[in-house]
Design a protein around this motif. Sequence first.
Motif, PDB file in Angstrom:
ATOM      1  N   LYS A   1       0.304   5.209  -1.827  1.00  0.00           N
ATOM      2  CA  LYS A   1       0.364   4.398  -0.616  1.00  0.00           C
ATOM      3  C   LYS A   1       0.260   2.903  -0.920  1.00  0.00           C
ATOM      4  O   LYS A   1       0.971   2.083  -0.340  1.00  0.00           O
TER       5      LYS A   1
ATOM      6  N   SER B   1      -2.994   9.978  -4.510  1.00  0.00           N
ATOM      7  CA  SER B   1      -2.424   9.837  -3.168  1.00  0.00           C
ATOM      8  C   SER B   1      -2.636   8.430  -2.623  1.00  0.00           C
ATOM      9  O   SER B   1      -1.793   7.906  -1.882  1.00  0.00           O
TER      10      SER B   1
ATOM     11  N   LEU C   1      -0.495   2.415   6.340  1.00  0.00           N
ATOM     12  CA  LEU C   1       0.036   3.189   5.223  1.00  0.00           C
ATOM     13  C   LEU C   1      -1.012   4.058   4.571  1.00  0.00           C
ATOM     14  O   LEU C   1      -0.687   4.986   3.838  1.00  0.00           O
TER      15      LEU C   1
END
Length: 240
Positions: free
Chosen positions: A163, A159, A237
């Motif tokens: 980003k 994850s 982000l």
Amino acid sequence: MVSIVIPAHNEEANIGSVVAEFYTRVVAQVEGSELIVVNDASTDGTARILASLQSEFPRLRVVDTGSQFGHGRSIRLGFQHARCDWLFYTDGDYQTRADELLVMLKDVDRFDFQGGIRLRRDDGFQRWVVTTVLRATTRILTGVGAVDGNCPYKLIRRSLWEKIGPIIPEQSLGPMICLNILVLNLGVRTRFLPIGWHRRRAGRESVSGWRKWVRVGLAVQRDMRAVRASLRNSRALLPS
């Protein structure tokens, strides 16, 4: 659990040993893991060896680039094909071993990124110069130490990569160097561990000779500048 991604270009002398070690030591022992080798348009016997290994190692997947992608794009391609929550990268030259990855996997709840540091190297004067210059250049351009930024031994939460990955120039020759810079600048839960480092026992380096290293170094500097320019907008982000 973990997708092990290994780019390989003309590594027929080493790739069998690399696959066997990381598969038996990690993939076979850690449930839900896989091994992905990205064959970057090898012209030797690398593809043939990998095809024969797939019958022995069922969770080995081979991704062929078709045309030569280069090291950085091959890593990205491997990450794109990965299925697990954790992404690990090392090279196909058998200079690293699997034991330190097992140490990293024990602490995945505490860290989102873990990188290796080569405390002892036996790669010759040219490699030492390249590493020293890279560390100094990274500090000048980005304000952080490289912490052996080009060490080919990195574990990152999927994850987080999803980003951070888009911040790194797509054609970057050194995406893992840029990754080190980003995690240090963005306050990611990070740890660096010493790893064993072994002299290449066979085959040739993909980058050798002063002229090639200068070209690569200039390209990596451009990547660093692009990353620095993106840092201001990058914090939003990151996953909370």
